[in-house]
Write a protein that holds these residues in place. Sequence first.
Motif, short mmCIF file in Angstrom:
data_model
loop_
_atom_site.label_atom_id
_atom_site.label_comp_id
_atom_site.label_asym_id
_atom_site.label_seq_id
_atom_site.Cartn_x
_atom_site.Cartn_y
_atom_site.Cartn_z
N SER A 770 30.34 38.44 39.66
CA SER A 770 30.45 38.97 41.02
C SER A 770 31.83 38.66 41.58
O SER A 770 32.46 37.68 41.19
N SER A 772 33.92 38.55 45.37
CA SER A 772 33.86 38.60 46.83
C SER A 772 35.29 38.60 47.38
O SER A 772 36.17 37.93 46.82
N TYR A 791 31.36 42.71 45.16
CA TYR A 791 30.80 43.63 44.17
C TYR A 791 30.08 42.82 43.11
O TYR A 791 30.64 41.86 42.55
N ASP A 792 28.81 43.20 42.83
CA ASP A 792 28.02 42.58 41.79
C ASP A 792 28.22 43.39 40.52
O ASP A 792 27.71 44.52 40.38
N SER A 799 28.10 44.35 47.66
CA SER A 799 27.40 43.38 48.49
C SER A 799 27.59 43.73 49.96
O SER A 799 28.21 44.74 50.31
#
Length: 858
Positions: A770, A772, A791-792, A799
């Motif tokens: 992930s 951030s 984003y995952d 997210s």
Amino acid sequence: MGLEPTYRVRKCVKRVSVPIMLALVMLFLPAQTKAQADIDTLMSVSTNAIKEVIKYKARDSVAMDLNTRHAYLYSEGHIDYDNMILEADRVEVDFDKQTLHAHGNDDTAGHVIGRPYFKQADAEYHADTITFNYNSQKGIIQGVITQEGDGYLHGNKVKKLNDSVMYLSGGSYTTCNYAHPHFAINFTKSKLITGDKIVTGPAWLTVEDSPTPIALPFAFFPITHNRASGVLIPSYGWMNYRGYYLKDGGYYWAINDNLDLAHTAEIYTNLSWAGEAKTNYYRRYKYKGLFDTRFGRTFTGIRGDTNTFSAYNDFKLVWRHDQDAKANPYSRFSANVNLQSRNYNKNTTNRNDYFNSTTTSSISYTAKLGSYLNLAASARESFNAQTGIMNIKLPSISLSSVTIYPLRRKHPSGAYRWWENISLSYVMNAENNITAQDTNLFKQSTIDQMQYGIQQSIPLSSTVKVLKFFNWTNSISYNERWHWSTIDKKYDSETGILTTDTIRGFKANRDFSFSSNLSTRIYGMFQFKYGPLKALRHVINPTIGFTYRPNFGSESLGYWKQYTDTTGYVHRYSIFQNSLYGGPADGRSGNLRLSIGNNLEIKVQNPFDTTAEIKKVPLLENFNLSMSYDLAKDSLRLSNLSITGRTTLFRSLVLNYSGSFCPYVIDTLGNMHNQLLWNAERRLFRKQNSTVSAQLSFSLNNNTFNGDGKSNGSPIYTLLQTPYNYNPALMMGGYVDFSVPWNISVSYNFSYINRFVAREMNLQSETIQSISLSGNLSLTKNWRVAMTTGYDIANKGMSYTTVDIYRDLHCWEMRFSWVPFGYYRSWFFQINIKADALRDVKYEKRESYLENQGYYSY
């Protein structure tokens, strides 16, 4: 020619009293006038006589007219009389009428300089002209500007009755501190009571001197430096499935300096409603806290339609209490209570509550009992709003002693003997535990399932030095547990059914163990003469230990029982299996443990600056290996090999590793056999599980780079210097303008997990990644933009993302918050006056995420 009765004093002294000034005047009077003055001094003093000393000064000069009894102050005149101060470029004093007249003066460019400044007690005024009677305290002020509370009062013509009351003819009230304000509430007449209130006649709002249709028959502005009671103006709007609403309206009651109360409510056109009460309390050097309670009833769907219509209640209770550290050094009470219903998150507009499905509460009290004991009592609660499961620990009590050295001398001299390092302590824990669905919390079945008990421990330990380099620690631990319920299992061989009965009644269990550990620290240093690498240091922390525990599973003690199933397999179980603190372990244990800790560091020097300080750089913060061998077992004596490691690279990349490795053969059912893997497959271990995780986080801002655009050594700088699409707000000449204040924080999380699957006899892996990102940018000193997103990578989804824009409008402010996509897609816009006095003058527009749920109400 006779002497002219007008005199001018250049560069007058700063402090001249009235008696001295009158004496100077009398020197130039005719004899009969002086004689008449002597007669007047024998008469009683007039009630209009000056009662205090007048202190005055001027930068240019002070002039006196003896015929008219006037005094003139030129250029930066200053008069100090009683509790009054007057400053202006021109000041005229009339001693007969006991008045002061002050005004400014035009400079060569036609601008007014030295406008009058008047201060009396706590009131201050700026004006065009001031005429003031220093005896009666009355006056007329033209073009006044004065600050009252958080606002500024502008008056065209002001009649001052005393030091606290004024009447204004034409003027305005504003919180803008400009002489020509951006906005104002204009009025034709008003009354000001300093430090209390302003009351006006008809009033209307103007923005940039343009009148608006917002008008009132009268206006009331409370002025106070303390809290004041008053009405809370509600906000209004539209919500998709509830209709129009009024919310956050009510009444604020400032009970006293230590306590307040705010009642607010909200109502919707579909008859949904909610009420809330908030109170803050405070006592200096004692405590502070707040209560917040809310209850509401919400309707959704179409009334009369059983498929869409629903109604539910929601509530919230918050209590915060914090005791001041100065209140009592021996005891402390605190509370952090957050109770809410399962439906509360459906109505919240607070983004911090969006993802908070679990709430926790605690109330605790700690105290020192005498010189040796410490008491801690608490009540704790946790609630999962998604599952409805609630866990309550009420009460939870801990009583512990300080470490006691019973064999130490009262008055030691020299080093302690080995027996004087023997320490003793006592710990008691008591708890009642409830876990249940919120709907079943007060039912008898929940009460029957409560777990409660008492656990006591007495550890005895001693640490001595052996051969100067080894630390030898020996300890004995005694544990006792009290329970009020046990279990009994019975197996029916005919039906194959196992039944478990709960037996009520007091039952205690006890155990003890002995442990001994020998540890040391080994240092290895390798030094280098050439190059930036100066040294390599390796630290090894080996520990060998032994732990012995007798067999507390014997039939005579009754802590363990057994039953045999139809296959002949004997199942052993503890009668304290469902108890709070459990019971002793089954069987005897004699564990021999070995653990090795490692730390690796290098020392480097800047190759371009040989005078710079040598820095330590950790290569491995820790790398630990541990394993044990149980001498008391008849099989499977070796434990798994455990490996853990951690290091930080470049101050931004954190690497963690953990793994477990089995030395025995494992079948497809996951059972270990008493056969070493080396004998079967010629390898020492089989990986059971392992986890590799990495976290890369760094921040960049305008201070990361030099102002001249040159690199400060960061490799990221070269990447950011690549030209891209021109944006005049951010770019200069096609490159980033690093003089603009900005900040970017990036975090990347990576996990690689391996698990051994016995059925398939191989490893299964899982990767979690992930990213951030958060940042803010000040385009100008008044424009600010902030964003958070992520984003995952594994699930290929964004997210929770927010964009916030803020504009400082001097006395106003504007903000826009936007969640562009996802379940919580929403936006909010607001423009409002900054000052608290007029905080209800605002415009709001929003679209809540609740409107995305697709409900409509009528």
